[in-house]
Design an enzyme around this catalytic site. Structure first.
Site, PDB file in Angstrom:
ATOM      1  N   GLY A  50      16.221   0.016  -7.311  1.00  0.00           N
ATOM      2  CA  GLY A  50      16.317  -1.244  -6.607  1.00  0.00           C
ATOM      3  C   GLY A  50      16.839  -2.375  -7.459  1.00  0.00           C
ATOM      4  O   GLY A  50      17.767  -3.097  -7.060  1.00  0.00           O
ATOM      5  N   CYS A 197       5.824   0.220  -5.043  1.00  0.00           N
ATOM      6  CA  CYS A 197       6.734  -0.063  -3.933  1.00  0.00           C
ATOM      7  C   CYS A 197       6.751   1.100  -2.944  1.00  0.00           C
ATOM      8  O   CYS A 197       6.917   0.899  -1.741  1.00  0.00           O
ATOM      9  CB  CYS A 197       8.133  -0.333  -4.445  1.00  0.00           C
ATOM     10  N   CYS A 350      -3.825  10.636   2.090  1.00  0.00           N
ATOM     11  CA  CYS A 350      -3.048   9.397   2.014  1.00  0.00           C
ATOM     12  C   CYS A 350      -1.581   9.804   1.944  1.00  0.00           C
ATOM     13  O   CYS A 350      -1.200  10.831   2.504  1.00  0.00           O
ATOM     14  CB  CYS A 350      -3.478   8.534   0.831  1.00  0.00           C
TER      15      CYS A 350
END
Length: 392
Positions: A50, A197, A350
């Protein structure tokens, strides 16, 4: 504080270079001298994700002569929302190679050096020693502390950036002239406290905002112009469209750059930061099942209660059939325990297994001795059981 130029100027600019960089050359503060310094500079970008995407693309466009890329990952479809250096055609390709091709497409005059390996204590000193400046685009605490300590030990300046959801931070750390990363964050946050992120998400365009700050600081340091972000932390709130600054002072007691440093060589950064807490590791030992095991339990109609501890927006994307959503914080606050059945075995999941391990520790301490969690989480479930479902 103004600083002298980080590198010496190259001998000359070619006619092609003058044409290409003409808009820099007519800026008095940059001029021929500044552009020659950029040409002579060697900058390493840690990561081609990113932050590395705008960083590498704009440094290439600016004429930084040598760009190094440390990256071991491959391009994934989920990267394309923010990692603009890669394209649809690059999915499955080495990120380092994809980034190099884009950089050379922007500016074939730039020399690109690839380090297609994971940055670790064993190789970081040799890699960093080849460059004048480090631009840190990493997204995990272990690598950030590794980058910091190696830069301090080698007396290299590095430009740090961080992004999460709608918020970004950036600063320049250079122990010779100001604080280092440890002066700002002496200790990593407790495991599981700060989502990555990949867990919490990030607004794609935020990468461009913070990445452009990093490139701006790189140009200023290399050319010796302006007032670099040494001793200052830039904080960006995209939702409010606000920038603010916080002064960061050098800590005389800093473990690595202080007056009496205790960290004089590289350490085990995974152990220092921890992925999950000791309690979670202990709870997960012997209480971790695979997605295939869970599928067998479901098919056998065993008495289980599947609890998904992610956030509601994640649950909407994909979930394990029959699972019930109870976010992790509900367990940490104690609100969820009273709603759990006593006559069924609790199975936690999760995204990848980190958050469920933390919740498992809470359940074990509350007396749910036979509770388990799914190693690999819902991503493992999709990969192994329902590959037609989406991942994120």
């Amino acid at each position: 504080m103004s600083l002298p130029p980080l590198v010496e100027p190259a001998a000359e600019l070619t006619v092609d270079e003058v044409r290409r960089y003409s808009r820099h050359l007519i800026i008095p503060d940059v001029g021929m001298d500044g552009q020659k310094r950029l040409k002579n500079a060697k900058v390493l970008c840690v990561g081609a994700g990113g932050l590395g995407s705008p960083g590498l693309m704009y440094m290439a466009a600016a004429g930084v002569g040598t760009l190094g890329i440390v990256e071991f990952d491959e391009v994934d479809e989920s990267n394309l929302q923010r990692q603009v250096i890669h394209s649809q055609a690059d999915i499955g390709k080495s990120k380092a190679l994809s980034a190099k091709e884009t950089v050379q497409g922007i500016n074939p005059l730039v020399d690109v050096i690839l380090h297609e390996e994971r940055l670790e204590a064993e190789n970081v000193m040799d890699i960093f020693a080849q460059y004048d400046l480090i631009v840190d685009g990493t997204d995990n605490f272990a690598t950030r502390y590794l980058v910091n300590d190696a830069a301090v030990l080698l007396n290299k300046p590095y430009i740090w950036g961080s992004i999460y959801r709608f918020d970004g931070q950036a600063s320049v750390f250079w122990a010779e002239h100001g604080p280092c990363y440890r002066c700002l964050y002496p200790e990593p946050p407790p495991p599981g406290m700060v989502p990555s992120c990949a867990e919490g998400g990030v607004l794609g365009v935020l990468c461009a905002s913070v990445g452009s700050i990093q490139v701006t600081e790189a140009i200023k340091l290399l050319a010796g112009i302006g007032d670099p972000l040494v001793g200052r932390l830039m904080i960006y709130d995209a939702l409010e469209m606000q920038y603010r600054q916080v002064k960061v002072r050098k800590d005389p007691d800093c473990a690595v750059c202080g007056e009496n440093p205790t960290v004089t060589e590289l350490i085990d950064y995974e152990a220092f930061c921890g992925v999950v807490s000791d309690e979670a590791q202990e709870a997960a030992a012997g209480s971790t099942i695979t997605p295939k095991q869970l599928k067998e339990w479901i098919d056998e109609d065993q008495k289980i209660e599947i609890i998904d501890v992610r956030e509601p927006n994640e649950y909407e994307i994909v979930s394990i059939p029959g699972s019930r959503l109870i976010p992790k914080n509900e367990f940490l606050m104690g609100n969820a325990l009273q709603d759990l059945p006593q006559d069924r075995r609790i199975v936690l999941n999760c995204k990848t297994g980190v958050r469920s391990a933390e919740v498992l520790a809470v359940l074990k301490s509350a007396g749910f001795a036979d509770a388990v969690h799914v190693g690999g989480g819902v991503i493992g479930w999709v990969n192994q059981i329902e590959p037609e479902k989406p991942v994120y």
